[in-house]
Motif scaffolding. Sequence first.
Motif, PDB file in Angstrom:
ATOM      1  N   LYS A 156       0.830  -1.204   0.000  1.00 29.10           N
ATOM      2  CA  LYS A 156       0.000   0.000   0.000  1.00 29.10           C
ATOM      3  C   LYS A 156       0.867   1.257   0.000  1.00 29.10           C
ATOM      4  CE  LYS A 156      -3.713   0.148   2.563  1.00 29.10           C
ATOM      5  NZ  LYS A 156      -4.805   0.352   1.596  1.00 29.10           N
ATOM      6  N   ALA A 216       0.701   4.114  -2.891  1.00 30.43           N
ATOM      7  CA  ALA A 216       0.544   5.555  -2.655  1.00 30.43           C
ATOM      8  C   ALA A 216       1.615   6.333  -3.394  1.00 30.43           C
ATOM      9  CB  ALA A 216       0.597   5.841  -1.160  1.00 30.43           C
ATOM     10  N   SER A 261      -4.634   2.717  -7.170  1.00 27.75           N
ATOM     11  CA  SER A 261      -5.589   2.286  -6.146  1.00 27.75           C
ATOM     12  C   SER A 261      -5.878   0.782  -6.213  1.00 27.75           C
ATOM     13  CB  SER A 261      -6.903   3.064  -6.279  1.00 27.75           C
ATOM     14  OG  SER A 261      -7.451   2.901  -7.567  1.00 27.75           O
TER      15      SER A 261
END
Length: 624
Positions: free
Chosen positions: A33, A37, A42
């Motif tokens: 994750k 970012a 996503s």
Amino acid sequence: MDGFANENNPLRLDIEGGEMYLPFAKNKLREMKHLMAMRGISFDNRVIGVDGAEILIKSIPGFDYISITATPRKPGVMLIYIRDTSREADGYEYELIYDTSGNKKGKDYRVLLYRRNDSNGSVGLSPDGLMGDGLSISDTGLTLCVQSGDGVYAASLPSIFAYNETIDYAEFMPTSWSSTLLVLDKQRVVGSSYVSNWSKTQAKGMSKYVEDPTQFISLPGSRHAYTSGRDGYVTGCMFKNQQELLGTGAMYRELSLFPEDEFYQLWKNEVVYKATPEDKDYIVGTLIGSDYITGTPWQTGYNWMTWQVIDIFDKDNALVKIVSNTIPKGGTIQYPYTLNLTVDSRWYLDRTPPIFSTTSDTWVYNGQTAVNDTTCKRIERLMVGDIEIENAQYVESVYDSNRLDWIPGSKPAMTLVASSGDAKGGFGDGAISASGSVTGSGKFNATLKVESFLNTSTGRGNIRLLPISIGERHKATKSGYRDIHVTAFDNMNGADYFIIIYNKSYVYFSESSDTPNVNDGTIPTPITSQISQPTVSSYYIAYKTKDGNLIKAALAGDIAAASCQINNGYMAYTYCTFENGAFVARTIGMIDIATGTKNEWETDDNDARLSGFQHLHHAAIGIL
């Protein structure tokens, strides 16, 4: 559901084994994750392989996801070899100890591990080191058996001096699983007395019991103490054979002249079990069978049948050897014969003086001679419940007829049946010439020879019968399969799945002595014959897998040191092939219970891991 990054992106978990990897998977999800970012995306996922599990991490708008699926370790087996102490002083008194501490690698037992190696469409078996923790071995057994649980293993093994080849017969007596015998001043067990423990739990407010394969307890009885339903809860346990003495009888095996036991004990055998491990009382299950003996030995109708229970599988099924002995034809039989004599010339003794004339006197003697004509049929059946694993039939027969002799001058009490003249002198005195014959049933016939001679006491001619031998015959045969013995077996959840390795023997023997018919006064020389073939043992493996069908196959060669086990979805077995007493090869086999697929491998027992370890190829197999 477990919150992870924030409430808007909860974490969903799907774990099927490998729970210990959850912290590791969460760290990997955080790392992924963070990279998402940085990259401004996503959606992403990763598949990570670890020892014994596969991890999937995924992040999409709305939730994060971790899936951990345990990947079954490749199935494997252990072989526990027993050290040969025969070259040591008082080696038979030596107590074998399993010790792998330091660099010993197992002084008295060497435990070799193997793993299946599936590659390029073929299935191999690769060495996988030596066994360490989790295995308990005691020098207290008679057979080659390992009990496996969930990461724990227990074996009661023999020394080379106490090794017994079969489960159902040891120390010259019938035995069953977990029987204990005194051998070389030491109590030893057939198979094992180790079974899995159990634990108690609550389900819908009720006490339930489950088998606990993570630890063993000592409990004489069946090899497996529990059966379970689809929900995993115990449906029956603590199975055993309950016997009731019915009486005694004279036990004659085949055509033995002497009884094996004048007061052989006859038993009723039935399954008893408990509904739960904590119950005090036993429940009566199926009736296995009741021994009986009827009739008179060696006579038609003599019959006996016995049930030898080798192990109880569940409340309805047992591994049993049934033996029956029947005399369909037996005893001494009287065979009739007839002696015929016709006098064609004689002195008429009622005349004064006696005169000579031709005549025709017919005399008959009806006699009997004893014949022993007996046949015995023996049938052995190896059964699991109603499933017949093997059927062996063996026949013994004997035929004995006595020689019938007439000595010179003998006068059997013959009866005059016809005469054309005066025959008051009888056939023995006054008769000058005659002819005759002997007729009878089957094997009893000969020509009657009559001799003329001067009777010095009367001064007249007379006749007499020469010695007659009506052939004496003896014939005995023994032929067929007999002596079924179970060398190794295991089962799972009653009779749902099982594997049995067993043997039976073929016997052929024939002897005869045939004395010819003679009528010349000589003693005949018997014609004898004897054929005795060496007893030949044949070996078989029989198993039942998930499809419910019984599969049976013959094993080639002279087989010894068989061992087998069921665990973790597989059946494993091993045995050694010998030729003229010399070791040829070891076979290791694995059967997938779900598919029925069988794979076998051969080894020469010359593994480098056995370097410096003296053994006689005695090895027990267990599933890892």
